[in-house]
Design an enzyme around this catalytic site. Sequence first.
Site, PDB file in Angstrom:
ATOM      1  N   LYS A  75      32.581  29.250  41.762  1.00  0.00           N
ATOM      2  CA  LYS A  75      33.355  30.524  43.573  1.00  0.00           C
ATOM      3  C   LYS A  75      33.123  32.104  43.070  1.00  0.00           C
ATOM      4  O   LYS A  75      33.202  32.220  41.809  1.00  0.00           O
ATOM      5  CB  LYS A  75      35.031  30.224  43.199  1.00  0.00           C
ATOM      6  N   LYS A 114      38.005  27.208  31.438  1.00  0.00           N
ATOM      7  CA  LYS A 114      38.579  28.534  31.249  1.00  0.00           C
ATOM      8  C   LYS A 114      37.846  28.141  29.573  1.00  0.00           C
ATOM      9  O   LYS A 114      37.797  28.910  28.845  1.00  0.00           O
ATOM     10  CB  LYS A 114      39.789  29.290  31.541  1.00  0.00           C
ATOM     11  N   LYS A 161      35.924  37.395  38.995  1.00  0.00           N
ATOM     12  CA  LYS A 161      35.602  38.853  38.157  1.00  0.00           C
ATOM     13  C   LYS A 161      34.765  38.350  36.860  1.00  0.00           C
ATOM     14  O   LYS A 161      34.176  39.437  36.288  1.00  0.00           O
ATOM     15  CB  LYS A 161      36.971  39.291  37.779  1.00  0.00           C
TER      16      LYS A 161
HETATM   17  P1  TYM Z   1      43.742  36.154  40.117  1.00  0.00           P
HETATM   18  O1  TYM Z   1      43.913  37.430  39.918  1.00  0.00           O
HETATM   19  O2  TYM Z   1      42.417  35.235  39.667  1.00  0.00           O
HETATM   20  O3  TYM Z   1      43.170  36.206  41.122  1.00  0.00           O
HETATM   21  C1  TYM Z   1      44.205  36.676  42.252  1.00  0.00           C
HETATM   22  C2  TYM Z   1      44.203  35.413  43.929  1.00  0.00           C
HETATM   23  O4  TYM Z   1      43.364  35.939  44.417  1.00  0.00           O
HETATM   24  C3  TYM Z   1      43.262  34.031  45.269  1.00  0.00           C
HETATM   25  N1  TYM Z   1      41.224  34.388  44.632  1.00  0.00           N
HETATM   26  C4  TYM Z   1      39.925  33.356  45.518  1.00  0.00           C
HETATM   27  N2  TYM Z   1      40.452  33.593  46.210  1.00  0.00           N
HETATM   28  C5  TYM Z   1      39.228  32.477  47.238  1.00  0.00           C
HETATM   29  N3  TYM Z   1      38.182  32.871  46.859  1.00  0.00           N
HETATM   30  C6  TYM Z   1      37.734  33.209  45.759  1.00  0.00           C
HETATM   31  N4  TYM Z   1      36.596  32.889  45.050  1.00  0.00           N
HETATM   32  C7  TYM Z   1      38.976  33.967  45.017  1.00  0.00           C
HETATM   33  N5  TYM Z   1      38.971  34.112  43.617  1.00  0.00           N
HETATM   34  C8  TYM Z   1      40.462  34.604  43.886  1.00  0.00           C
HETATM   35  C9  TYM Z   1      43.312  33.586  43.475  1.00  0.00           C
HETATM   36  O5  TYM Z   1      43.869  32.219  43.879  1.00  0.00           O
HETATM   37  C10 TYM Z   1      45.189  34.409  43.380  1.00  0.00           C
HETATM   38  O6  TYM Z   1      45.559  33.951  44.890  1.00  0.00           O
HETATM   39  N6  TYM Z   1      47.433  32.649  37.865  1.00  0.00           N
HETATM   40  C11 TYM Z   1      46.769  33.433  39.202  1.00  0.00           C
HETATM   41  C12 TYM Z   1      47.546  35.197  39.130  1.00  0.00           C
HETATM   42  C13 TYM Z   1      49.577  34.015  38.828  1.00  0.00           C
HETATM   43  C14 TYM Z   1      49.756  34.075  40.049  1.00  0.00           C
HETATM   44  C15 TYM Z   1      51.151  34.052  39.980  1.00  0.00           C
HETATM   45  C16 TYM Z   1      49.691  34.064  41.462  1.00  0.00           C
HETATM   46  C17 TYM Z   1      50.007  34.697  38.106  1.00  0.00           C
HETATM   47  N7  TYM Z   1      51.350  34.251  38.163  1.00  0.00           N
HETATM   48  C18 TYM Z   1      52.622  33.155  40.594  1.00  0.00           C
HETATM   49  C19 TYM Z   1      50.460  33.845  42.694  1.00  0.00           C
HETATM   50  C20 TYM Z   1      51.864  32.836  41.833  1.00  0.00           C
HETATM   51  C21 TYM Z   1      44.908  34.730  38.890  1.00  0.00           C
HETATM   52  O7  TYM Z   1      44.673  34.081  37.781  1.00  0.00           O
HETATM   53  O8  TYM Z   1      45.138  34.859  40.216  1.00  0.00           O
END
Ligand code: TYM
Length: 338
Positions: free
Chosen positions: A200, A115, A203
Site C-alpha cells: 500500500k 509494523k 508514509k
Molecule cells: P494513518 O495516519 O495511517 O492514515 C490516515 C487515513 O488514511 C488512510 N490511508 C489510506 N487509504 C487508502 N490507501 C492508502 N494507501 C492509505 N494509507 C492510509 C487510513 O486508512 C486512514 O483512514 N490508526 C490511524 C489513525 C487513527 C484513527 C483513529 C483513525 C488513530 N485513531 C480513530 C480513525 C479513528 C492511522 O494510523 O491512520
Amino acid sequence: MRVVSGIQPTGNLHLGNYLGAIRNWVRMQADMVRTGGECLFFLADLHAISMPHNPAELAGNTREMAAALVACGIDPERSVLFNQAQVPAHAELQWLLNGTARMGWLNRMTQFKDKSGKNREGASVALFTYPVLQAADVLLYQATHVPVGEDQKQHLELARDIAQKFNNDFGNGTDIFTLPDPIIPPEAARIMSLRDGSAKMSKSDPSDMSRINLTDDADTIMQKVKKARTDPEPLPGEPEGLAGRPEAANLVGIYAALEGISVNSVLRDFAGKGFGAFKPALGELLVSHLAPINARFVALKDDRTALEAILAKGAVRARERAAPTLAAAYAALGLVRG
Ligand code: TYM
C-alpha cells in the site's frame, strides 16, 4: 450523526490518505449542514509515539498535518479539529478500556504484525495497545461514523467489540458507548505504492517515489507518475483485463477516483492505449486536483500562531464533548472521582 476520524502526524499527507480518507472527511463535513450532526477530526500524535520518533520534530509535524487538513478543505469553524495530546480524555479512556480489551483480540491485529515485523519482542507496548487507544478515540465522542481507508477496518471492528463488551459487562442495561460504523470508500479504499502494486502507498515507505505527497509540486508529480512501475501491455477495454496487473489497476483506480468516474469508463476512454498515453493524462489530472491544495498548504504551513490557535480552540471543544462519556465510563467501572 457524529463523525470522528484521525490521522497520524508522521511524514507527509499522501494520495492514499487523501483518496482513502480525507476526501471523505471533507464530504461528510459538507453533509453535516444537512444532517445537523458534527465532525471531529484529530491529529493522532499519541499514536505517533508507538514507533521510534524524533521529539524535536513531532510538534512541527502535528502543526503541518493540521495545515494539510485545512488545505484539503477541513474547516476548523465547522468541524472540531484538534490533536489528541491536548485532550487527556483519550489516554484516560484508553486505560479504562484496557480492562475490557482482550489479549487475544489484539494478537489478531495485522497492523501490529506488519509494523513489529521480526522484532516483536522489541516492539513498544504502545504499538501493541495502539488499537485500544484508537477505540477510545472514537468511543469517547459516541461516534456513529468513522471514515477511514481499508487498512483501518480491523481496528474499527475491534472498537465495536470493545464497546459491545463494555456495554454488556458494565452498562447495567444502558449503552455507555455507541457502536461506530466504518465508512470506507468503494473506490480508492486502498491506494498502492507507485513502485510495487502489492504494497500500500504509505508514509513509511523509504522511497519517496512510491507515493504522491500532497505537498509535491507539479514537476515532481509528473516525474513520479512517469517513473511509476507498469507493465508493457496496453490498457484493456474491461476491468477484468486488469486482473493480475496490480500496477495498472492501481493507476487506473487513481484516475477513476480523482475524476469521480468508474474504472469501466476510464477503460472505455483508454482501451488499447499504452502507458505512454495514459501516464501524462493521469499526471495532469493529479496536478489539477492537487495544485490548489498545495497552494493553500504552502500559505498556511509556517503560520505557527494561526495553527496553534486552531488546535487550541479545537481542543477546548473536544474536551467539552469528551467529558460526559468519560465520566460515564469511570462511574460504570465503580471508580471514585472526587
Ligand atoms: P494513518 O495516519 O495511517 O492514515 C490516515 C487515513 O488514511 C488512510 N490511508 C489510506 N487509504 C487508502 N490507501 C492508502 N494507501 C492509505 N494509507 C492510509 C487510513 O486508512 C486512514 O483512514 N490508526 C490511524 C489513525 C487513527 C484513527 C483513529 C483513525 C488513530 N485513531 C480513530 C480513525 C479513528 C492511522 O494510523 O491512520
